[in-house]
Enzyme design. Sequence first.
Site: not given
Length: 322
Positions: A138-140, A142, A237
């Site tokens: 997961l993105d930082k 998120t 996104r």
Amino acid sequence: MKQDEPPRRVAVPAESAGRRLDQVLADLFPEYSRSRLQQWVKEGRVRVDGKSMRPKDKLQGIEQIELEPVVEPEQRWEAEAIPLDIRYEDEQLIVLNKPAGLVVHPAAGNRAGTMLNALLHHAPELASVPRAGIVHRLDKETSGLLVVARTLQAQTALVAQLQARSMTREYRAVVSGVMTGGGTVEAPIGRHAVDRKRMAVTPSGKPAVTHYRVVERFRGHTHIKVRLETGRTHQIRVHMAHIRYPLVGDPVYGGRLKLPKGCSEALRQVLRGFHRQALHAGRLGLEHPGSGLAMEWEAELPEDMCRLLEALRNDAEQEGSA
């Protein structure tokens, strides 16, 4: 000390025809870095229909690939006593709820303080599994559910589920703009032509499919559920921005902050203070790599997204009673 792993065999998908061997390997074996896969090709640890090839050689899309990986303990990463919100754990896997702000894997600029560092402290045996067992990221900024494999066999099985699109990943998001209904975005994603740190919808990108449906509408925003069919970098996104419904708070793809006309001061403050993409991985479903049983977990919305939704509801109610 390096240690040989059991050989891995996989068929090249038909849609990979015409692509380079190293590109296809990166898709088929995402648990290994591209540089490591290229090195194994050069060392003769990758055979295509029983023959050696170069990383740049093109595939036809019907071959059988055999990979002989090498385990290299993650000794360069330090174990750190960082709290983890573990939702399930057994001898095969760990399911955890990642908070926003926690980086998943160390990289330049984030050598410590990551989820991987925390995992090595919690389960030291993960040092012998590629990427400390991390199956997907997961993105930082998120939040939400992630699965980590505790053994190489479990990692292989879970990665296969990702590739077969049988692992369920459902997200909650708040987007700018009022959607009339749900839908599907099917648009290839690749590196941005100019800004290489960003992703973009591009004809030369990898196939990407995102399904979304409306949960709740507000005056200038929409709360949605999103289900991933593929797992490209920044996929939700990029896709939401592509259809002109960017995620609230997204610093890369969100564009300029948009405030609903005549919105309340309370909502104005919440929107201006929301400095991460409003995205949460709320549901995860998979087949247990050991027992084969179907399993599913849910993680409640984090406090910042709850406050955002409450402010949006209050603003809508005030507008409705005006």
